[in-house]
Design a protein around this motif. Structure first.
Motif, mmCIF file in Angstrom:
data_model
loop_
_atom_site.group_PDB
_atom_site.id
_atom_site.type_symbol
_atom_site.label_atom_id
_atom_site.label_comp_id
_atom_site.label_asym_id
_atom_site.label_seq_id
_atom_site.Cartn_x
_atom_site.Cartn_y
_atom_site.Cartn_z
ATOM 1 N N ASN A 275 -4.308 13.480 8.909
ATOM 2 C CA ASN A 275 -4.347 13.763 7.479
ATOM 3 C C ASN A 275 -5.631 14.525 7.176
ATOM 4 O O ASN A 275 -6.719 14.073 7.561
ATOM 5 N N THR B 149 11.172 14.465 -2.079
ATOM 6 C CA THR B 149 9.799 14.879 -1.768
ATOM 7 C C THR B 149 9.625 16.354 -2.103
ATOM 8 O O THR B 149 10.610 17.037 -2.399
ATOM 9 N N ASN C 62 -1.243 3.775 3.205
ATOM 10 C CA ASN C 62 -2.452 3.704 2.393
ATOM 11 C C ASN C 62 -3.501 2.723 2.953
ATOM 12 O O ASN C 62 -4.687 3.097 3.068
ATOM 13 N N HIS D 121 -8.503 13.556 15.651
ATOM 14 C CA HIS D 121 -7.056 13.325 15.595
ATOM 15 C C HIS D 121 -6.558 13.920 14.276
ATOM 16 O O HIS D 121 -7.194 13.788 13.241
ATOM 17 N N ASN E 283 1.114 15.349 12.486
ATOM 18 C CA ASN E 283 0.514 14.321 13.339
ATOM 19 C C ASN E 283 1.326 14.226 14.627
ATOM 20 O O ASN E 283 2.451 13.755 14.620
HETATM 21 O O1 UT7 Z 1 -1.985 8.738 13.253
HETATM 22 C C1 UT7 Z 1 -2.109 7.387 12.989
HETATM 23 C C2 UT7 Z 1 -2.921 7.190 11.843
HETATM 24 N N1 UT7 Z 1 -2.179 7.532 10.664
HETATM 25 C C3 UT7 Z 1 -2.846 7.721 9.589
HETATM 26 O O2 UT7 Z 1 -4.040 7.658 9.626
HETATM 27 C C4 UT7 Z 1 -2.082 7.941 8.319
HETATM 28 C C5 UT7 Z 1 -2.858 7.326 7.206
HETATM 29 N N2 UT7 Z 1 -2.273 7.455 5.905
HETATM 30 C C6 UT7 Z 1 -2.078 8.622 5.255
HETATM 31 O O3 UT7 Z 1 -2.263 9.669 5.788
HETATM 32 C C7 UT7 Z 1 -1.689 8.538 3.808
HETATM 33 O O4 UT7 Z 1 -1.803 7.194 3.374
HETATM 34 C C8 UT7 Z 1 -0.272 9.070 3.475
HETATM 35 C C9 UT7 Z 1 -0.233 10.577 3.609
HETATM 36 C C10 UT7 Z 1 0.710 8.412 4.414
HETATM 37 C C11 UT7 Z 1 0.089 8.713 2.038
HETATM 38 O O5 UT7 Z 1 -0.886 9.165 1.129
HETATM 39 P P1 UT7 Z 1 -1.474 8.170 0.008
HETATM 40 O O6 UT7 Z 1 -2.391 8.962 -0.821
HETATM 41 O O7 UT7 Z 1 -2.037 6.990 0.731
HETATM 42 O O8 UT7 Z 1 -0.197 7.813 -0.838
HETATM 43 P P2 UT7 Z 1 0.478 6.392 -1.088
HETATM 44 O O9 UT7 Z 1 1.022 5.845 0.184
HETATM 45 O O10 UT7 Z 1 -0.466 5.542 -1.868
HETATM 46 O O11 UT7 Z 1 1.689 6.815 -2.008
HETATM 47 C C12 UT7 Z 1 1.501 7.373 -3.293
HETATM 48 C C13 UT7 Z 1 2.871 7.642 -3.903
HETATM 49 C C14 UT7 Z 1 3.815 6.451 -3.834
HETATM 50 O O12 UT7 Z 1 4.528 6.417 -5.041
HETATM 51 P P3 UT7 Z 1 4.150 5.354 -6.194
HETATM 52 O O13 UT7 Z 1 4.304 4.018 -5.536
HETATM 53 O O14 UT7 Z 1 2.737 5.687 -6.551
HETATM 54 O O15 UT7 Z 1 5.138 5.649 -7.244
HETATM 55 C C15 UT7 Z 1 4.763 6.822 -2.730
HETATM 56 O O16 UT7 Z 1 6.035 6.237 -2.879
HETATM 57 O O17 UT7 Z 1 3.528 8.714 -3.199
HETATM 58 C C16 UT7 Z 1 4.875 8.312 -2.881
HETATM 59 N N3 UT7 Z 1 5.300 9.012 -1.667
HETATM 60 C C17 UT7 Z 1 5.855 10.225 -1.694
HETATM 61 N N4 UT7 Z 1 6.165 11.060 -2.702
HETATM 62 C C18 UT7 Z 1 6.724 12.246 -2.386
HETATM 63 C C19 UT7 Z 1 5.197 8.592 -0.394
HETATM 64 N N5 UT7 Z 1 5.688 9.538 0.437
HETATM 65 C C20 UT7 Z 1 6.110 10.562 -0.349
HETATM 66 C C21 UT7 Z 1 6.698 11.805 -0.084
HETATM 67 N N6 UT7 Z 1 6.980 12.618 -1.128
HETATM 68 N N7 UT7 Z 1 6.965 12.251 1.170
#
Ligand code: UT7
Length: 324
Positions: free
Chosen positions: A254, A30, A217, A251, A281
């Protein structure tokens, strides 16, 4: 004359250890850049070894009591929102009660994960309006670092530890939306979404506390619409609208969810209390932490209208409208 639950004190506690995003780069695939741009998080606090949820809750509660000018035994009830208690039982709230030196009143926990503080606040409001209590300490306290899977980069970079506390006191108001205090509440849950965010262990399953699992996501896509809906519904219940709001106190999961919700509500980011960059969070602790920081920074002032909103595991989500 209408009874109102009015906030008279707020306080918080954050563990000493601050962990910047760069620390994760040493053991995970990361980057600081990814965490910052996808979540808005820059750093978070982690509890020290042996430091517990109840200890943090007690520290936050003392600060809130100081601000309210109250002694612990003047409190009738302690309601703690947490999903990371010290022990399976007794409640963190009873530990807070004894830790503060309280010899009277009653105490219990509420568990609605990241929406926990909204549920606890609604519950405390009910205690006051029904005459069960005149002064209630409402606390959100979490040690999410204890339920992280440190090999899962999609979750472990997002969460932090901390506690925030609010003192609510019964006061009489005029019954209008100009009154200080809690003006309306809106609670929701939908267990069909339970797999979106959960911990994979527990007393009646694995017998161990388990680790957090999240489909980030899909949850992200649910969050903005559900948060906007609940906030608008809560405002409507109080015969108010977005134009009446001084501050959104959301909250802190993000920054993109926070921005999306403010935009949908038609409010600028200048009217949003944002702490996600510093705390990550902190689940049920995030709203009382944001309230406390907002007051400390002189942003939130008496008489202003706040709308708080949160969503988390369950799914459970909701909103409370409060005139400070
Ligand atoms: O408090 C309870 C409520 N919680 C929330 O509301 C959290 C809601 N979700 C989020 O905040 C976001 O979905 C995240 C911050 C968790 C993720 O952001 P995203 O824009 O939804 O990314 P994604 O899950 O679609 O992942 C995009 C890419 C993936 O790679 P590929 O499959 O596109 O190759 C992940 O594997 O980012 C990758 N990824 C990371 N890369 C680097 C996931 N975590 C990381 C990381 N570092 N830490």
């Amino acid at each position: 004359m209408t009874l109102r639950a009015v906030a008279t004190g707020v306080g918080h506690y954050l563990p000493e250890r601050v962990v910047p995003n760069s620390e994760f780069e040493s053991f995970l695939d990361t980057t600081d850049e990814w965490i910052r741009t996808r979540s808005g998080i820059e750093r978070r606090h982690f509890a020290a070894e042996g430091e517990t949820t109840s200890q943090m809750a007690i520290a936050a509660a003392k600060n809130a009591l100081d601000m309210a000018g109250l002694q612990p035994d003047e409190i009738d009830a302690v309601v703690v929102a947490t999903s990371t208690p010290d022990l399976t039982f007794p409640s963190v709230a009873t530990m807070v009660q004894s830790g503060l030196g309280m010899t009277r009143g009653f105490a219990y926990d509420v568990q609605a994960v990241c929406a926990g503080f909204i549920f606890a606040l609604t519950n405390a409001n009910g205690l006051i309006l029904s005459g069960q209590a005149e002064r209630v300490l409402v606390i959100g306290a979490e040690t999410f670092s204890r339920i992280m899977d440190w090999t899962d980069r999609s979750t472990c970079v997002l969460f932090g530890d901390g506690a925030g506390a609010l003192v609510l006191e019964a006061r009489t108001g005029s019954g209008t939306s100009q009154d200080r205090g809690i003006l309306s509440c809106d609670l929701n849950s939908d267990g069909r979404y339970r797999d979106m965010l959960y911990v994979d262990g527990g007393v009646s399953t694995s017998g161990a506390s388990g680790k957090l699992r999240m489909q980030g996501n899909p949850l992200f896509r649910q969050a903005v619409s559900k948060l906007t809906e609940t906030a608008e519904r809560a405002l409507e219940k109080a015969s108010l609208g977005s134009a009446d709001v001084d501050w959104i106190v959301p909250h802190q999961a993000n920054i993109r969810i926070i921005q999306g919700t403010a935009k949908k509500m038609g409010l600028p980011m200048e009217q949003v209390i944002v702490t996600v960059q510093d705390h990550g969070n902190t689940s049920a602790a995030s709203i009382p932490l944001a309230l406390s920081v907002g007051v400390q920074e002189g942003k939130i002032r008496e008489g202003q209208l706040l709308v708080t909103e949160a969503i988390g595991g369950g799914l459970a989500w909701g909103s409370v409208v409060i005139r400070w």
